[in-house]
Design a protein around this motif. Structure first.
Motif, PDB file in Angstrom:
ATOM      1  N   VAL A  50      52.032  -4.962  31.994  1.00 44.54           N
ATOM      2  CA  VAL A  50      51.985  -4.153  33.211  1.00 44.54           C
ATOM      3  C   VAL A  50      53.183  -4.503  34.087  1.00 44.54           C
ATOM      4  CG1 VAL A  50      50.657  -3.608  35.296  1.00 44.54           C
ATOM      5  CG2 VAL A  50      49.457  -4.122  33.148  1.00 44.54           C
ATOM      6  N   TYR A  51      53.931  -3.479  34.480  1.00 43.55           N
ATOM      7  CA  TYR A  51      55.004  -3.657  35.444  1.00 43.55           C
ATOM      8  C   TYR A  51      54.455  -3.285  36.814  1.00 43.55           C
ATOM      9  CZ  TYR A  51      58.166  -3.890  31.477  1.00 43.55           C
ATOM     10  OH  TYR A  51      58.790  -4.259  30.313  1.00 43.55           O
ATOM     11  N   ALA A  52      54.295  -4.266  37.694  1.00 43.82           N
ATOM     12  CA  ALA A  52      53.842  -4.017  39.061  1.00 43.82           C
ATOM     13  C   ALA A  52      55.091  -3.824  39.913  1.00 43.82           C
ATOM     14  CB  ALA A  52      53.007  -5.184  39.560  1.00 43.82           C
ATOM     15  N   CYS A  53      55.302  -2.597  40.358  1.00 46.25           N
ATOM     16  CA  CYS A  53      56.567  -2.225  40.988  1.00 46.25           C
ATOM     17  C   CYS A  53      56.398  -1.833  42.443  1.00 46.25           C
ATOM     18  CB  CYS A  53      57.168  -1.037  40.251  1.00 46.25           C
ATOM     19  SG  CYS A  53      57.404  -1.285  38.481  1.00 46.25           S
ATOM     20  N   ASP A  54      57.188  -2.470  43.319  1.00 43.16           N
ATOM     21  CA  ASP A  54      57.253  -1.980  44.692  1.00 43.16           C
ATOM     22  C   ASP A  54      57.551  -0.497  44.641  1.00 43.16           C
ATOM     23  OD1 ASP A  54      56.855  -4.359  46.061  1.00 43.16           O
ATOM     24  OD2 ASP A  54      58.985  -4.748  46.397  1.00 43.16           O
ATOM     25  N   SER A  55      56.846   0.275  45.447  1.00 44.31           N
ATOM     26  CA  SER A  55      57.065   1.721  45.492  1.00 44.31           C
ATOM     27  C   SER A  55      56.580   2.211  46.850  1.00 44.31           C
ATOM     28  CB  SER A  55      56.303   2.399  44.352  1.00 44.31           C
ATOM     29  OG  SER A  55      56.564   3.781  44.349  1.00 44.31           O
ATOM     30  N   PHE A  56      57.491   2.209  47.808  1.00 45.59           N
ATOM     31  CA  PHE A  56      57.143   2.506  49.189  1.00 45.59           C
ATOM     32  C   PHE A  56      57.420   3.959  49.558  1.00 45.59           C
ATOM     33  CE2 PHE A  56      58.503  -2.011  49.118  1.00 45.59           C
ATOM     34  CZ  PHE A  56      57.301  -2.595  49.465  1.00 45.59           C
ATOM     35  N   MET A  57      56.744   4.414  50.592  1.00 43.95           N
ATOM     36  CA  MET A  57      57.023   5.723  51.164  1.00 43.95           C
ATOM     37  C   MET A  57      58.218   5.560  52.115  1.00 43.95           C
ATOM     38  SD  MET A  57      54.798   7.314  49.533  1.00 43.95           S
ATOM     39  CE  MET A  57      54.580   8.950  50.168  1.00 43.95           C
ATOM     40  N   PRO A  58      59.003   6.616  52.330  1.00 41.00           N
ATOM     41  CA  PRO A  58      60.230   6.480  53.130  1.00 41.00           C
ATOM     42  C   PRO A  58      60.020   5.918  54.537  1.00 41.00           C
ATOM     43  CG  PRO A  58      60.184   8.600  52.033  1.00 41.00           C
ATOM     44  CD  PRO A  58      58.847   7.958  51.786  1.00 41.00           C
ATOM     45  N   ASN A  59      58.956   6.285  55.202  1.00 41.07           N
ATOM     46  CA  ASN A  59      58.744   5.843  56.581  1.00 41.07           C
ATOM     47  C   ASN A  59      57.715   4.733  56.690  1.00 41.07           C
ATOM     48  OD1 ASN A  59      60.601   7.724  57.606  1.00 41.07           O
ATOM     49  ND2 ASN A  59      59.063   9.328  57.458  1.00 41.07           N
ATOM     50  N   ASP A  60      57.562   3.949  55.643  1.00 38.25           N
ATOM     51  CA  ASP A  60      56.553   2.896  55.632  1.00 38.25           C
ATOM     52  C   ASP A  60      56.781   1.920  56.786  1.00 38.25           C
ATOM     53  OD1 ASP A  60      55.043   0.467  54.881  1.00 38.25           O
ATOM     54  OD2 ASP A  60      54.760   1.518  52.984  1.00 38.25           O
ATOM     55  N   PHE A  61      55.705   1.519  57.430  1.00 32.83           N
ATOM     56  CA  PHE A  61      55.811   0.602  58.581  1.00 32.83           C
ATOM     57  C   PHE A  61      56.418  -0.742  58.191  1.00 32.83           C
ATOM     58  CE2 PHE A  61      51.883  -1.168  56.949  1.00 32.83           C
ATOM     59  CZ  PHE A  61      51.953  -2.500  57.315  1.00 32.83           C
ATOM     60  N   ILE A  62      56.369  -1.086  56.920  1.00 31.07           N
ATOM     61  CA  ILE A  62      56.899  -2.363  56.459  1.00 31.07           C
ATOM     62  C   ILE A  62      58.405  -2.489  56.726  1.00 31.07           C
ATOM     63  CG2 ILE A  62      57.475  -1.775  54.071  1.00 31.07           C
ATOM     64  CD1 ILE A  62      55.900  -4.353  53.285  1.00 31.07           C
ATOM     65  N   PHE A  63      59.077  -1.338  56.869  1.00 36.72           N
ATOM     66  CA  PHE A  63      60.517  -1.328  57.117  1.00 36.72           C
ATOM     67  C   PHE A  63      60.853  -1.435  58.606  1.00 36.72           C
ATOM     68  CE2 PHE A  63      60.407   1.393  53.127  1.00 36.72           C
ATOM     69  CZ  PHE A  63      60.642   0.316  52.302  1.00 36.72           C
ATOM     70  N   LYS A  64      59.872  -1.511  59.453  1.00 34.06           N
ATOM     71  CA  LYS A  64      60.128  -1.622  60.894  1.00 34.06           C
ATOM     72  C   LYS A  64      60.500  -3.050  61.290  1.00 34.06           C
ATOM     73  CE  LYS A  64      57.410   2.374  62.237  1.00 34.06           C
ATOM     74  NZ  LYS A  64      58.413   3.291  61.842  1.00 34.06           N
ATOM     75  N   GLY A  65      60.290  -4.001  60.406  1.00 37.39           N
ATOM     76  CA  GLY A  65      60.660  -5.392  60.664  1.00 37.39           C
ATOM     77  C   GLY A  65      62.028  -5.690  60.081  1.00 37.39           C
ATOM     78  N   LYS A  66      62.135  -6.824  59.424  1.00 41.13           N
ATOM     79  CA  LYS A  66      63.411  -7.264  58.864  1.00 41.13           C
ATOM     80  C   LYS A  66      63.685  -6.689  57.480  1.00 41.13           C
ATOM     81  CE  LYS A  66      63.640 -11.562  61.410  1.00 41.13           C
ATOM     82  NZ  LYS A  66      63.782 -13.003  61.357  1.00 41.13           N
ATOM     83  N   MET A  67      62.641  -6.174  56.824  1.00 40.69           N
ATOM     84  CA  MET A  67      62.824  -5.672  55.464  1.00 40.69           C
ATOM     85  C   MET A  67      63.574  -4.338  55.470  1.00 40.69           C
ATOM     86  SD  MET A  67      60.023  -4.931  52.460  1.00 40.69           S
ATOM     87  CE  MET A  67      59.307  -6.532  52.587  1.00 40.69           C
ATOM     88  N   LYS A  68      64.649  -4.276  54.693  1.00 39.92           N
ATOM     89  CA  LYS A  68      65.421  -3.042  54.580  1.00 39.92           C
ATOM     90  C   LYS A  68      64.701  -2.067  53.658  1.00 39.92           C
ATOM     91  CE  LYS A  68      69.300  -4.163  52.940  1.00 39.92           C
ATOM     92  NZ  LYS A  68      70.596  -4.551  52.424  1.00 39.92           N
ATOM     93  N   PRO A  69      64.836  -0.766  53.918  1.00 37.48           N
ATOM     94  CA  PRO A  69      64.237   0.214  53.009  1.00 37.48           C
ATOM     95  C   PRO A  69      64.758   0.026  51.582  1.00 37.48           C
ATOM     96  CG  PRO A  69      64.892   1.281  55.033  1.00 37.48           C
ATOM     97  CD  PRO A  69      65.444  -0.118  55.078  1.00 37.48           C
ATOM     98  N   HIS A  70      63.838   0.009  50.644  1.00 37.73           N
ATOM     99  CA  HIS A  70      64.171  -0.118  49.229  1.00 37.73           C
ATOM    100  C   HIS A  70      62.973   0.377  48.424  1.00 37.73           C
ATOM    101  CE1 HIS A  70      61.683  -3.644  49.816  1.00 37.73           C
ATOM    102  NE2 HIS A  70      61.551  -3.755  48.510  1.00 37.73           N
ATOM    103  N   ALA A  71      63.172   0.590  47.159  1.00 37.28           N
ATOM    104  CA  ALA A  71      62.084   0.981  46.250  1.00 37.28           C
ATOM    105  C   ALA A  71      61.309   2.175  46.793  1.00 37.28           C
ATOM    106  CB  ALA A  71      61.155  -0.205  45.988  1.00 37.28           C
ATOM    107  N   ILE A  72      62.032   3.164  47.259  1.00 36.05           N
ATOM    108  CA  ILE A  72      61.386   4.361  47.792  1.00 36.05           C
ATOM    109  C   ILE A  72      60.836   5.174  46.613  1.00 36.05           C
ATOM    110  CG2 ILE A  72      61.681   6.457  49.164  1.00 36.05           C
ATOM    111  CD1 ILE A  72      61.980   3.769  50.734  1.00 36.05           C
ATOM    112  N   ARG A  73      59.571   5.505  46.715  1.00 37.53           N
ATOM    113  CA  ARG A  73      58.876   6.220  45.650  1.00 37.53           C
ATOM    114  C   ARG A  73      59.636   7.487  45.258  1.00 37.53           C
ATOM    115  NH1 ARG A  73      52.536   6.261  45.744  1.00 37.53           N
ATOM    116  NH2 ARG A  73      53.092   4.079  45.578  1.00 37.53           N
ATOM    117  N   GLY A  74      59.833   7.637  43.958  1.00 34.80           N
ATOM    118  CA  GLY A  74      60.469   8.835  43.421  1.00 34.80           C
ATOM    119  C   GLY A  74      61.981   8.770  43.320  1.00 34.80           C
ATOM    120  N   THR A  75      62.602   7.694  43.785  1.00 33.16           N
ATOM    121  CA  THR A  75      64.060   7.594  43.729  1.00 33.16           C
ATOM    122  C   THR A  75      64.560   6.976  42.429  1.00 33.16           C
ATOM    123  OG1 THR A  75      64.091   5.402  44.767  1.00 33.16           O
ATOM    124  CG2 THR A  75      64.209   7.330  46.244  1.00 33.16           C
ATOM    125  N   GLY A  76      63.671   6.375  41.659  1.00 33.94           N
ATOM    126  CA  GLY A  76      64.059   5.662  40.447  1.00 33.94           C
ATOM    127  C   GLY A  76      64.316   4.193  40.706  1.00 33.94           C
TER     128      GLY A  76
END
Length: 134
Positions: A50-76
Protein backbone atom coordinates in the motif's frame (compact mmCIF):
# COMPACT_ATOMS: atom_id res chain seq x y z
CA UNK A 1 -5.17 -15.06 4.38
CA UNK A 2 -2.50 -12.38 4.00
CA UNK A 3 -1.24 -11.85 7.53
CA UNK A 4 1.22 -9.08 6.52
CA UNK A 5 0.94 -5.82 4.59
CA UNK A 6 3.53 -3.22 3.64
CA UNK A 7 2.60 0.45 3.93
CA UNK A 8 4.91 2.89 2.15
CA UNK A 9 4.31 6.41 3.40
CA UNK A 10 4.69 9.65 1.41
CA UNK A 11 7.22 8.47 -1.13
CA UNK A 12 5.50 10.70 -3.68
CA UNK A 13 6.65 12.88 -6.55
CA UNK A 14 6.09 16.22 -4.80
CA UNK A 15 8.10 15.04 -1.77
CA UNK A 16 10.94 13.27 -3.57
CA UNK A 17 12.70 14.53 -6.69
CA UNK A 18 16.03 12.81 -7.19
CA UNK A 19 16.94 15.28 -9.96
CA UNK A 20 16.81 18.13 -7.44
CA UNK A 21 20.05 16.90 -5.85
CA UNK A 22 19.07 18.23 -2.45
CA UNK A 23 20.51 16.77 0.75
CA UNK A 24 17.04 15.40 1.62
CA UNK A 25 16.61 13.70 -1.75
CA UNK A 26 20.11 12.24 -1.53
CA UNK A 27 19.18 10.65 1.80
CA UNK A 28 15.87 9.36 0.41
CA UNK A 29 17.64 7.80 -2.58
CA UNK A 30 19.56 5.58 -0.15
CA UNK A 31 16.39 3.85 1.09
CA UNK A 32 14.77 3.26 -2.31
CA UNK A 33 16.63 -0.04 -3.02
CA UNK A 34 15.62 -1.40 0.39
CA UNK A 35 11.98 -0.41 -0.10
CA UNK A 36 11.99 -2.01 -3.55
CA UNK A 37 13.45 -5.23 -2.15
CA UNK A 38 10.87 -5.21 0.64
CA UNK A 39 8.02 -4.57 -1.81
CA UNK A 40 9.16 -7.41 -4.06
CA UNK A 41 9.24 -9.76 -1.07
CA UNK A 42 5.70 -8.80 -0.06
CA UNK A 43 4.42 -9.22 -3.64
CA UNK A 44 6.17 -12.60 -3.93
CA UNK A 45 4.14 -13.76 -0.91
CA UNK A 46 0.92 -12.20 -2.28
CA UNK A 47 0.87 -9.72 0.60
CA UNK A 48 -0.58 -6.25 -0.01
CA UNK A 49 1.68 -3.32 -0.81
CA UNK A 50 0.00 0.00 0.00
CA UNK A 51 1.30 3.42 -0.97
CA UNK A 52 -0.09 5.94 1.55
CA UNK A 53 0.20 9.22 -0.32
CA UNK A 54 -0.31 12.79 0.81
CA UNK A 55 -3.11 14.13 -1.36
CA UNK A 56 -4.41 17.51 -0.29
CA UNK A 57 -7.10 19.80 -1.62
CA UNK A 58 -5.79 23.13 -3.00
CA UNK A 59 -7.18 25.30 -0.19
CA UNK A 60 -6.52 22.88 2.66
CA UNK A 61 -6.15 24.63 6.02
CA UNK A 62 -2.92 22.71 6.59
CA UNK A 63 -1.21 25.16 4.20
CA UNK A 64 -2.13 28.19 6.33
CA UNK A 65 0.84 27.49 8.62
CA UNK A 66 4.44 26.83 7.66
CA UNK A 67 3.71 23.94 5.30
CA UNK A 68 3.96 24.90 1.63
CA UNK A 69 1.28 23.64 -0.75
CA UNK A 70 2.30 20.28 -2.19
CA UNK A 71 0.75 16.96 -3.20
CA UNK A 72 -2.36 18.64 -4.53
CA UNK A 73 -4.91 15.99 -5.47
CA UNK A 74 -5.05 15.33 -9.19
CA UNK A 75 -1.75 17.01 -10.10
CA UNK A 76 0.28 13.79 -10.21
CA UNK A 77 2.54 15.08 -7.46
CA UNK A 78 0.50 12.98 -5.05
CA UNK A 79 1.49 9.69 -6.70
CA UNK A 80 4.34 7.30 -5.81
CA UNK A 81 7.74 8.04 -7.28
CA UNK A 82 8.64 6.04 -10.38
CA UNK A 83 11.81 4.71 -8.74
CA UNK A 84 9.67 2.50 -6.49
CA UNK A 85 8.28 0.68 -9.54
CA UNK A 86 4.66 0.48 -8.34
CA UNK A 87 2.86 -2.58 -9.70
CA UNK A 88 -0.74 -2.75 -10.87
CA UNK A 89 -1.47 -5.09 -7.95
CA UNK A 90 -0.37 -2.43 -5.43
CA UNK A 91 -2.85 -0.15 -3.69
CA UNK A 92 -2.71 3.64 -3.77
CA UNK A 93 -4.23 5.24 -0.67
CA UNK A 94 -4.78 8.98 -0.89
CA UNK A 95 -4.63 10.58 2.54
CA UNK A 96 -5.41 14.12 3.59
CA UNK A 97 -3.76 13.99 7.00
CA UNK A 98 -0.63 12.61 8.59
CA UNK A 99 -1.80 9.11 9.55
CA UNK A 100 -2.70 6.69 6.76
CA UNK A 101 -5.56 5.51 8.98
CA UNK A 102 -7.21 8.87 9.68
CA UNK A 103 -10.47 9.13 7.72
CA UNK A 104 -9.40 6.55 5.11
CA UNK A 105 -10.59 3.00 4.51
CA UNK A 106 -7.18 1.48 5.30
CA UNK A 107 -8.38 -0.26 8.47
CA UNK A 108 -11.33 -1.85 6.65
CA UNK A 109 -9.13 -2.93 3.74
CA UNK A 110 -6.56 -4.55 6.02
CA UNK A 111 -9.32 -6.42 7.85
CA UNK A 112 -10.83 -7.56 4.54
CA UNK A 113 -7.44 -8.88 3.43
CA UNK A 114 -6.97 -10.68 6.76
CA UNK A 115 -3.88 -8.66 7.62
CA UNK A 116 -2.69 -9.05 11.19
CA UNK A 117 0.68 -7.28 11.00
CA UNK A 118 1.80 -4.20 9.10
CA UNK A 119 5.27 -3.06 8.18
CA UNK A 120 5.52 0.71 7.79
CA UNK A 121 8.27 2.49 5.89
CA UNK A 122 8.74 5.74 4.03
CA UNK A 123 9.85 9.28 4.71
CA UNK A 124 9.24 11.82 7.44
CA UNK A 125 9.48 9.06 10.01
CA UNK A 126 9.01 11.46 12.89
CA UNK A 127 5.54 12.48 11.64
CA UNK A 128 3.60 10.52 9.01
CA UNK A 129 5.34 7.16 9.37
CA UNK A 130 5.16 7.38 13.15
CA UNK A 131 1.49 8.43 13.21
CA UNK A 132 0.59 5.64 10.82
CA UNK A 133 2.38 3.14 13.05
CA UNK A 134 0.55 4.50 16.13
Amino acid sequence: MKPYALIIVDMIKDNVDLKRNSKFDAQVSKIIPSINKLSDTFRKHSSPVVYACDSFMPNDFIFKGKMKPHAIRGTGGDLPIDELNPHSSDHILLKRRMSAFYKTDLDQSLRLWGVETIVVTGIVTNVCVLLTAF
